[in-house]
Design a protein around this motif. Structure first.
Motif, PDB file in Angstrom:
ATOM      1  N   ALA A   1       0.843  -1.208   0.000  1.00  0.00           N
ATOM      2  CA  ALA A   1       0.000   0.000   0.000  1.00  0.00           C
ATOM      3  C   ALA A   1       0.872   1.249   0.000  1.00  0.00           C
ATOM      4  CB  ALA A   1      -0.933  -0.001   1.212  1.00  0.00           C
ATOM      5  N   TRP A   2       1.978   1.208   0.737  1.00  0.00           N
ATOM      6  CA  TRP A   2       2.897   2.355   0.760  1.00  0.00           C
ATOM      7  C   TRP A   2       3.489   2.596  -0.624  1.00  0.00           C
ATOM      8  CZ3 TRP A   2       8.261   2.602  -0.078  1.00  0.00           C
ATOM      9  CH2 TRP A   2       8.863   3.835   0.246  1.00  0.00           C
ATOM     10  N   PHE A   3       3.875   1.536  -1.318  1.00  0.00           N
ATOM     11  CA  PHE A   3       4.400   1.697  -2.678  1.00  0.00           C
ATOM     12  C   PHE A   3       3.333   2.318  -3.586  1.00  0.00           C
ATOM     13  CE2 PHE A   3       7.907  -1.341  -1.777  1.00  0.00           C
ATOM     14  CZ  PHE A   3       8.941  -0.634  -2.366  1.00  0.00           C
ATOM     15  N   GLY A   4       2.060   1.973  -3.359  1.00  0.00           N
ATOM     16  CA  GLY A   4       0.995   2.576  -4.158  1.00  0.00           C
ATOM     17  C   GLY A   4       0.918   4.075  -3.951  1.00  0.00           C
ATOM     18  N   TYR A   5       0.984   4.510  -2.695  1.00  0.00           N
ATOM     19  CA  TYR A   5       1.003   5.957  -2.397  1.00  0.00           C
ATOM     20  C   TYR A   5       2.215   6.616  -3.047  1.00  0.00           C
ATOM     21  CZ  TYR A   5       3.774   9.217   0.399  1.00  0.00           C
ATOM     22  OH  TYR A   5       4.667  10.194   0.793  1.00  0.00           O
ATOM     23  N   LEU A   6       3.389   5.989  -2.899  1.00  0.00           N
ATOM     24  CA  LEU A   6       4.620   6.570  -3.421  1.00  0.00           C
ATOM     25  C   LEU A   6       4.564   6.726  -4.930  1.00  0.00           C
ATOM     26  CD1 LEU A   6       7.525   7.531  -2.956  1.00  0.00           C
ATOM     27  CD2 LEU A   6       8.250   5.121  -3.118  1.00  0.00           C
ATOM     28  N   GLU A   7       4.104   5.697  -5.630  1.00  0.00           N
ATOM     29  CA  GLU A   7       4.017   5.776  -7.082  1.00  0.00           C
ATOM     30  C   GLU A   7       3.043   6.855  -7.524  1.00  0.00           C
ATOM     31  OE1 GLU A   7       3.271   1.577  -8.170  1.00  0.00           O
ATOM     32  OE2 GLU A   7       5.187   1.742  -9.255  1.00  0.00           O
ATOM     33  N   GLU A   8       1.913   6.980  -6.805  1.00  0.00           N
ATOM     34  CA  GLU A   8       0.925   8.000  -7.154  1.00  0.00           C
ATOM     35  C   GLU A   8       1.541   9.394  -7.104  1.00  0.00           C
ATOM     36  OE1 GLU A   8      -3.134  10.041  -5.360  1.00  0.00           O
ATOM     37  OE2 GLU A   8      -2.411   8.155  -4.522  1.00  0.00           O
ATOM     38  N   TYR A   9       2.247   9.684  -6.019  1.00  0.00           N
ATOM     39  CA  TYR A   9       2.826  11.026  -5.867  1.00  0.00           C
ATOM     40  C   TYR A   9       4.027  11.227  -6.781  1.00  0.00           C
ATOM     41  CZ  TYR A   9      -0.037  13.203  -2.341  1.00  0.00           C
ATOM     42  OH  TYR A   9      -1.076  13.824  -1.715  1.00  0.00           O
ATOM     43  N   ARG A  10       4.865  10.199  -6.934  1.00  0.00           N
ATOM     44  CA  ARG A  10       6.034  10.359  -7.787  1.00  0.00           C
ATOM     45  C   ARG A  10       5.621  10.558  -9.247  1.00  0.00           C
ATOM     46  NH1 ARG A  10       8.140   8.329 -12.656  1.00  0.00           N
ATOM     47  NH2 ARG A  10      10.314   8.971 -12.728  1.00  0.00           N
ATOM     48  N   HIS A  11       4.694   9.743  -9.730  1.00  0.00           N
ATOM     49  CA  HIS A  11       4.308   9.828 -11.136  1.00  0.00           C
ATOM     50  C   HIS A  11       3.594  11.145 -11.438  1.00  0.00           C
ATOM     51  CE1 HIS A  11       5.858   5.942 -11.421  1.00  0.00           C
ATOM     52  NE2 HIS A  11       4.752   5.218 -11.398  1.00  0.00           N
ATOM     53  N   SER A  12       2.765  11.597 -10.509  1.00  0.00           N
ATOM     54  CA  SER A  12       2.125  12.892 -10.723  1.00  0.00           C
ATOM     55  C   SER A  12       3.164  14.007 -10.728  1.00  0.00           C
ATOM     56  CB  SER A  12       1.077  13.147  -9.635  1.00  0.00           C
ATOM     57  OG  SER A  12       0.405  14.374  -9.879  1.00  0.00           O
ATOM     58  N   LEU A  13       4.100  13.950  -9.779  1.00  0.00           N
ATOM     59  CA  LEU A  13       5.153  14.968  -9.691  1.00  0.00           C
ATOM     60  C   LEU A  13       5.994  15.004 -10.961  1.00  0.00           C
ATOM     61  CD1 LEU A  13       7.038  16.952  -8.231  1.00  0.00           C
ATOM     62  CD2 LEU A  13       8.086  14.993  -7.074  1.00  0.00           C
ATOM     63  N   ALA A  14       6.367  13.835 -11.473  1.00  0.00           N
ATOM     64  CA  ALA A  14       7.262  13.782 -12.624  1.00  0.00           C
ATOM     65  C   ALA A  14       6.556  14.027 -13.947  1.00  0.00           C
ATOM     66  CB  ALA A  14       7.960  12.417 -12.666  1.00  0.00           C
ATOM     67  N   HIS A  15       5.272  13.655 -14.044  1.00  0.00           N
ATOM     68  CA  HIS A  15       4.626  13.640 -15.357  1.00  0.00           C
ATOM     69  C   HIS A  15       3.353  14.487 -15.470  1.00  0.00           C
ATOM     70  CE1 HIS A  15       7.399  10.441 -16.325  1.00  0.00           C
ATOM     71  NE2 HIS A  15       6.919   9.686 -15.350  1.00  0.00           N
ATOM     72  N   ARG A  16       2.698  14.781 -14.321  1.00  0.00           N
ATOM     73  CA  ARG A  16       1.410  15.462 -14.437  1.00  0.00           C
ATOM     74  C   ARG A  16       1.367  16.710 -13.555  1.00  0.00           C
ATOM     75  NH1 ARG A  16       0.321  10.259 -13.430  1.00  0.00           N
ATOM     76  NH2 ARG A  16      -0.872  10.654 -11.535  1.00  0.00           N
ATOM     77  N   ILE A  17       0.759  16.626 -12.382  1.00  0.00           N
ATOM     78  CA  ILE A  17       0.623  17.785 -11.499  1.00  0.00           C
ATOM     79  C   ILE A  17       1.630  17.687 -10.365  1.00  0.00           C
ATOM     80  CG2 ILE A  17      -0.952  19.124 -10.035  1.00  0.00           C
ATOM     81  CD1 ILE A  17      -1.714  19.007 -13.010  1.00  0.00           C
ATOM     82  N   PRO A  18       2.553  18.643 -10.241  1.00  0.00           N
ATOM     83  CA  PRO A  18       3.549  18.553  -9.172  1.00  0.00           C
ATOM     84  C   PRO A  18       2.898  18.726  -7.803  1.00  0.00           C
ATOM     85  CG  PRO A  18       3.669  20.700 -10.224  1.00  0.00           C
ATOM     86  CD  PRO A  18       2.724  19.873 -11.050  1.00  0.00           C
ATOM     87  N   LEU A  19       3.462  18.035  -6.811  1.00  0.00           N
ATOM     88  CA  LEU A  19       2.893  18.180  -5.478  1.00  0.00           C
ATOM     89  C   LEU A  19       3.169  19.596  -4.962  1.00  0.00           C
ATOM     90  CD1 LEU A  19       5.060  18.025  -2.853  1.00  0.00           C
ATOM     91  CD2 LEU A  19       5.337  15.726  -3.759  1.00  0.00           C
ATOM     92  N   TYR A  20       2.265  20.091  -4.151  1.00  0.00           N
ATOM     93  CA  TYR A  20       2.381  21.441  -3.616  1.00  0.00           C
ATOM     94  C   TYR A  20       1.743  21.484  -2.240  1.00  0.00           C
ATOM     95  CZ  TYR A  20      -2.560  22.005  -4.844  1.00  0.00           C
ATOM     96  OH  TYR A  20      -3.921  21.849  -4.933  1.00  0.00           O
ATOM     97  N   ILE A  21       1.991  22.581  -1.525  1.00  0.00           N
ATOM     98  CA  ILE A  21       1.421  22.807  -0.204  1.00  0.00           C
ATOM     99  C   ILE A  21       0.387  23.912  -0.336  1.00  0.00           C
ATOM    100  CG2 ILE A  21       1.887  23.489   2.185  1.00  0.00           C
ATOM    101  CD1 ILE A  21       4.791  22.545   1.736  1.00  0.00           C
ATOM    102  N   PRO A  22      -0.912  23.610  -0.236  1.00  0.00           N
ATOM    103  CA  PRO A  22      -1.926  24.660  -0.348  1.00  0.00           C
ATOM    104  C   PRO A  22      -1.714  25.721   0.734  1.00  0.00           C
ATOM    105  CG  PRO A  22      -2.935  22.473  -0.447  1.00  0.00           C
ATOM    106  CD  PRO A  22      -1.516  22.273  -0.024  1.00  0.00           C
ATOM    107  N   PRO A  23      -1.761  27.002   0.354  1.00  0.00           N
ATOM    108  CA  PRO A  23      -1.535  28.053   1.356  1.00  0.00           C
ATOM    109  C   PRO A  23      -2.643  28.133   2.396  1.00  0.00           C
ATOM    110  CG  PRO A  23      -2.162  29.008  -0.753  1.00  0.00           C
ATOM    111  CD  PRO A  23      -1.931  27.553  -0.994  1.00  0.00           C
TER     112      PRO A  23
END
Length: 260
Positions: A147-169
């Motif tokens: 399950a942890w690998f699933g979370y990691l892949e979701e965030y890594r793939h979005s960061l690298a290819h789609r929407i970068p992770l960010y901190i909402p103000p």
């Protein structure tokens, strides 16, 4: 919801424990008597360099954006975001480095007896050939991290290819979201006074409260993740996976080598 003093103390204690454990792990990795030069490079310039980067990123996020900060500056959010993005990429990268380290040193091959294609070298659940070559103890541990690998892949793939992770103000409740939309609706139109634009922006920025969470895409249904605790969890998981791979590599050494 804000962190309590007890929450912060517990996080700092856990962080200190894992940082100490990382130091011991790195020392043991450098003591490995590896037979394959490329495996040595993967360990030194892949695993150990990324561990150092992860440690630095973890410490810097806690420094520039402490868990109890209620009104961080935009610069603090930008700095923490940059460290977070680097952290996620390196967490994913060190998992691949560990897979390559084991694959090269253990000469892992596919069912056909040929070396694994690079696309099949990894520790995620779909890399069955490589996972299957590890010890039963390590395989069992990795299964528990699916399950942890699933979370990691979701965030890594979005960061690298789609929407970068960010901190909402800010996080908006229903009332604040309605007011934000009302202010937004004022903007534009033939009679709009663009001199009021800074006033509207300032009013919108006063709405809501800051929560220490990271996101990527609302459109993809991503959920906000409280990043201070998650970073410690990710760092801890990296250390534990690396410890398991290290033990498997040490188990390959001849008794005479282990005695030295």
């Amino acid at each position: 919801m804000a962190y309590t003093d007890d929450d912060v103390t517990e996080m700092q204690d856990r962080c200190d424990d894992w940082l100490e454990r990382e130091g011991a792990l790195t020392n043991e990795l450098f003591r490995l008597q590896l037979q394959v030069p490329r495996a040595r490079e993967m360990m030194t310039h892949g695993v150990c360099r990324r561990l150092s980067d992860l440690k630095h990123g973890l410490q810097r996020v806690f420094e520039v954006l402490p868990p109890q900060e209620a009104e961080p500056t935009r610069e603090a959010i930008w700095d923490a975001t940059a460290f977070l993005q680097s952290f996620i990429i390196n967490v994913f990268g060190v998992m691949d480095n560990l897979a390559w380290l084991w694959c090269l040193e253990a000469d892992v091959r596919g069912p056909n007896g040929r070396p694994l294609h690079r696309s099949r070298i990894g520790l995620t659940p779909d890399n069955e050939d490589l996972r299957g070559s590890l010890s039963a103890r390590t395989k069992a541990y990795l299964t528990g991290t699916d399950a942890w690998f699933g979370y990691l892949e979701e965030y890594r793939h979005s960061l690298a290819h789609r929407i970068p992770l960010y901190i909402p103000p800010k996080q908006l409740d229903d009332a604040a979201a309605a007011e934000f939309a009302r202010l937004e609706a004022q903007v534009g139109g033939p009679d709009w006074d663009w001199g009021r634009w800074p006033e509207v922006i300032a009013a919108q920025r006063r709405l809501g409260v800051f929560e220490p969470v990271m996101m990527h895409s609302f459109g993809e249904g991503a959920r906000p993740v409280r990043f201070h605790g998650q970073m410690i969890c990710d760092f801890a998981t990296v250390i534990e996976v690396a410890e398991h791979v290290l033990a498997d590599l040490q188990g390959r050494a001849a008794p005479a080598d282990r005695a030295g």
